[in-house]
Motif scaffolding. Structure first.
Motif, PDB file in Angstrom:
ATOM      1  N   ARG A  52       6.370   3.442  -3.297  1.00 57.48           N
ATOM      2  CA  ARG A  52       6.106   2.574  -2.147  1.00 57.48           C
ATOM      3  C   ARG A  52       7.413   2.035  -1.576  1.00 57.48           C
ATOM      4  O   ARG A  52       7.565   1.923  -0.360  1.00 57.48           O
ATOM      5  CB  ARG A  52       5.180   1.426  -2.558  1.00 57.48           C
ATOM      6  CG  ARG A  52       3.773   1.879  -2.881  1.00 57.48           C
ATOM      7  CD  ARG A  52       2.808   0.721  -2.916  1.00 57.48           C
ATOM      8  NE  ARG A  52       3.201  -0.293  -3.892  1.00 57.48           N
ATOM      9  CZ  ARG A  52       2.567  -1.440  -4.045  1.00 57.48           C
ATOM     10  NH1 ARG A  52       1.519  -1.733  -3.278  1.00 57.48           N
ATOM     11  NH2 ARG A  52       2.954  -2.309  -4.965  1.00 57.48           N
ATOM     12  N   PHE A 459       2.930   6.331   8.473  1.00 57.76           N
ATOM     13  CA  PHE A 459       1.594   5.748   8.615  1.00 57.76           C
ATOM     14  C   PHE A 459       1.117   5.022   7.358  1.00 57.76           C
ATOM     15  O   PHE A 459       0.311   4.097   7.435  1.00 57.76           O
ATOM     16  CB  PHE A 459       0.581   6.824   9.003  1.00 57.76           C
ATOM     17  CG  PHE A 459       0.663   7.251  10.432  1.00 57.76           C
ATOM     18  CD1 PHE A 459       1.019   6.361  11.431  1.00 57.76           C
ATOM     19  CD2 PHE A 459       0.386   8.568  10.799  1.00 57.76           C
ATOM     20  CE1 PHE A 459       1.091   6.744  12.757  1.00 57.76           C
ATOM     21  CE2 PHE A 459       0.458   8.965  12.129  1.00 57.76           C
ATOM     22  CZ  PHE A 459       0.815   8.056  13.109  1.00 57.76           C
ATOM     23  N   VAL A 460       1.606   5.444   6.182  1.00 55.30           N
ATOM     24  CA  VAL A 460       1.107   4.871   4.934  1.00 55.30           C
ATOM     25  C   VAL A 460       1.440   3.388   4.826  1.00 55.30           C
ATOM     26  O   VAL A 460       0.712   2.628   4.187  1.00 55.30           O
ATOM     27  CB  VAL A 460       1.682   5.644   3.723  1.00 55.30           C
ATOM     28  CG1 VAL A 460       3.170   5.360   3.539  1.00 55.30           C
ATOM     29  CG2 VAL A 460       0.919   5.296   2.445  1.00 55.30           C
ATOM     30  N   THR A 463      -1.363   0.900   5.924  1.00 54.28           N
ATOM     31  CA  THR A 463      -2.633   0.806   5.204  1.00 54.28           C
ATOM     32  C   THR A 463      -2.660  -0.446   4.337  1.00 54.28           C
ATOM     33  O   THR A 463      -1.617  -0.880   3.828  1.00 54.28           O
ATOM     34  CB  THR A 463      -2.854   2.050   4.319  1.00 54.28           C
ATOM     35  OG1 THR A 463      -1.801   2.118   3.343  1.00 54.28           O
ATOM     36  CG2 THR A 463      -2.842   3.323   5.150  1.00 54.28           C
ATOM     37  N   THR A 464      -3.839  -1.024   4.163  1.00 55.83           N
ATOM     38  CA  THR A 464      -3.958  -2.260   3.368  1.00 55.83           C
ATOM     39  C   THR A 464      -3.649  -2.004   1.890  1.00 55.83           C
ATOM     40  O   THR A 464      -3.070  -2.852   1.215  1.00 55.83           O
ATOM     41  CB  THR A 464      -5.379  -2.845   3.493  1.00 55.83           C
ATOM     42  OG1 THR A 464      -6.342  -1.839   3.140  1.00 55.83           O
ATOM     43  CG2 THR A 464      -5.639  -3.291   4.927  1.00 55.83           C
ATOM     44  N   SER A 465      -4.011  -0.815   1.394  1.00 56.30           N
ATOM     45  CA  SER A 465      -3.778  -0.512  -0.025  1.00 56.30           C
ATOM     46  C   SER A 465      -2.286  -0.419  -0.347  1.00 56.30           C
ATOM     47  O   SER A 465      -1.884  -0.649  -1.490  1.00 56.30           O
ATOM     48  CB  SER A 465      -4.476   0.804  -0.406  1.00 56.30           C
ATOM     49  OG  SER A 465      -4.017   1.860   0.416  1.00 56.30           O
ATOM     50  N   PHE A 466      -1.463  -0.104   0.656  1.00 57.71           N
ATOM     51  CA  PHE A 466      -0.020   0.015   0.434  1.00 57.71           C
ATOM     52  C   PHE A 466       0.561  -1.332   0.015  1.00 57.71           C
ATOM     53  O   PHE A 466       1.489  -1.395  -0.796  1.00 57.71           O
ATOM     54  CB  PHE A 466       0.669   0.508   1.711  1.00 57.71           C
ATOM     55  CG  PHE A 466       2.165   0.624   1.599  1.00 57.71           C
ATOM     56  CD1 PHE A 466       2.753   1.747   1.055  1.00 57.71           C
ATOM     57  CD2 PHE A 466       3.000  -0.413   2.018  1.00 57.71           C
ATOM     58  CE1 PHE A 466       4.127   1.869   0.953  1.00 57.71           C
ATOM     59  CE2 PHE A 466       4.376  -0.316   1.912  1.00 57.71           C
ATOM     60  CZ  PHE A 466       4.931   0.826   1.392  1.00 57.71           C
TER      61      PHE A 466
END
Length: 469
Positions: A52, A459-460, A463-466
């Motif tokens: 990440r 784009f990742v 995302t909320t999970s990132f």
């Protein structure tokens, strides 16, 4: 690193005794001051990068490099508008080559050199360059590399990260130097040869002339540029194997064969169209037809974006072929943009295998690449990438069509998404993006970044999970 690059450009300004030396000095001071504040105000206990971290750092580096890279152009007055300067520099760092300049020659030498240098730095990948520095900082660069070079396949060459960076350095610098010497033999000045070599090896496309390569109208220069563009669009792992005396690796690779086949087939078809069209006297020569056809096909397929002729006057069928290859791009593991030949190859192989599975529903039919079975999850990833790519193209085209005609809108989006440079309509090879408004330029700048980082890397982070621990 960017401060050092500014000082190098300041040296060019001093050599030519031009007014923008102060602008590069001020920009270097501002950039270095911010860098030092960030360095000394940040204390990190755990210096291990996670995946990440890699995705976020890569995206931020490209944006910050562009913001600070715009400073000298604005301070010197070469490009006073921020949207214009941001677009021009982002186009450089992403090796797109799209420009807002109506007259390139009016820029001082240092500004022209900076434009070309942004492409050369961006071509190898700013973060890949950092891999040579990270070991001395005690930081593992693996996840940075994965985020920066997110292609569908990596061989052993790609996973020896620090050694890979050094090998790519040597090849990249060596090929750039070789091209510079060859272009000087063709009549280019040292300055023009260096700038065009920077842009060519990065598959970028910035020229020191408004008419691009058409300014010289030299068959020798066009052939040299074509050859090095083709090399720049080849997988660097294969180039390394070639330099190590293993040419068989090159010709056994299915992607390289497809890349070469598309180049030759499309070029010969367009050359035949030009020769038999009879619209222009300049194409009465078979050699000229072949030369211009190969040049334009290679420059678009490798997403370089140089121009030797205005293909908007070519037959419509030839223009359609050029528009199609805007999507394709060259080889994975190179400096090119686009979908990449290996993805196209595996998509078609999987489609044909689906036909076989319909006939033989109980058969075990695997997709193979270079004689090895491809994992199903990799095929799923490639199909997801293709869908996301086309979705981005469609949404981007809809947004752009609110401000310009449909031909200009669609070609502007795909040429920026594939990091090609010139498109069709008002952004053709002999035109530029200056007629677009500020919003369009900023919007297309981020389209360039999305394409350069191959969609998912950028784009990742949205995302909320990132962001969840």
């Amino acid at each position: 690193m960017e401060s050092i690059a500014f000082l190098l450009c300041m040296g060019v300004a001093l050599i030519y005794k031009e007014h923008d030396a102060d602008a590069f000095l001020i920009s270097a001071a501002i950039t270095l001051a911010v860098a030092l504040v960030l360095i000394f105000s940040t204390k990190v206990k755990d210096r291990t990068l996670t995946k990440r971290d890699g995705y976020l750092i890569v995206s931020l580096i490209w944006i910050l490099f562009t913001v600070f890279g715009s400073l000298p152009l604005m301070i010197s007055g070469s490009i006073p508008s921020f949207p214009d300067a941001f677009f021009e520099v982002m186009s450089g760092f992403t090796t797109t080559g799209s420009s807002i300049l109506n007259e390139v020659e009016v820029l001082p030498h240092a500004s022209l050199f900076w434009r070309s240098l942004t492409q050369w730095m961006g071509g190898l990948g700013i973060v890949v360059i950092l891999l040579a520095i990270l070991p001395s900082l005690g930081i593992e660069g693996r996840d940075l590399y994965v985020a920066e070079v997110p292609g569908p396949m990596h061989d052993k060459f790609s996973f020896t990260f620090h050694a890979t960076a050094r090998r790519m350095y040597i090849m990249y610098i060596g090929l750039t130097a070789a091209e510079t010497v060859m272009l000087m033999f063709g009549g280019m000045s040292l300055f023009d040869a260096v700038c065009h070599s920077f842009a060519c090896m990065a598959t970028g496309g910035y020229s020191t002339k408004t008419a691009s390569l058409a300014y010289w109208d030299s068959a020798y220069i066009q052939y040299v540029i074509t050859a090095f563009m083709f090399i720049g669009g080849t997988n660097y792992a294969l180039l390394y194997a070639l330099f190590k005396g293993k040419p068989s690796h090159l010709f056994k690779d299915e992607e390289f064969r497809l890349y070469t086949g598309i180049t030759v087939a499309v070029s010969l078809v367009i050359a035949a169209m030009l020769f038999f069209s009879g619209h222009q006297e300049e194409y009465s020569s078979i050699e000229r037809c072949i030369r211009d056809a190969f040049f334009q096909v290679v420059t678009i397929l490798t997403t370089t974006g140089f121009a030797s002729a205005d293909y908007l006057y070519w037959p419509y069928a030839a223009q359609m072929l050029l528009f199609i290859i805007l999507f394709i791009g060259g080889s994975a593991g190179s400096t090119v943009g686009g979908i990449k030949c290996v993805r196209i190859l595996l998509l078609f192989k999987n489609a044909f295998n689906e036909l076989k599975r319909i006939i033989h529903p109980n058969g075990i039919i695997n997709v193979k690449y270079n004689g090895k079975s491809v994992r199903p999850e990799l095929l799923s990833s490639i199909m997801s990438f293709f869908c996301m790519y086309m979705f981005t193209f469609v949404i981007g085209s809809i947004v752009m069509s609110c401000f310009t005609d449909i031909v200009t809108a669609t070609s502007a989006v795909i040429t920026c998404l594939s990091n090609v440079g010139p498109g069709f309509g008002d952004v053709g090879p002999m035109s530029n993006f200056s007629s677009l408004n500020g919003f369009c330029k900023i919007f297309l700048s981020f389209i360039m970044l999305v394409g350069r980082l191959e969609l998912f890397t950028f784009f990742v982070i949205f995302t909320t999970s990132f962001w969840k621990r």
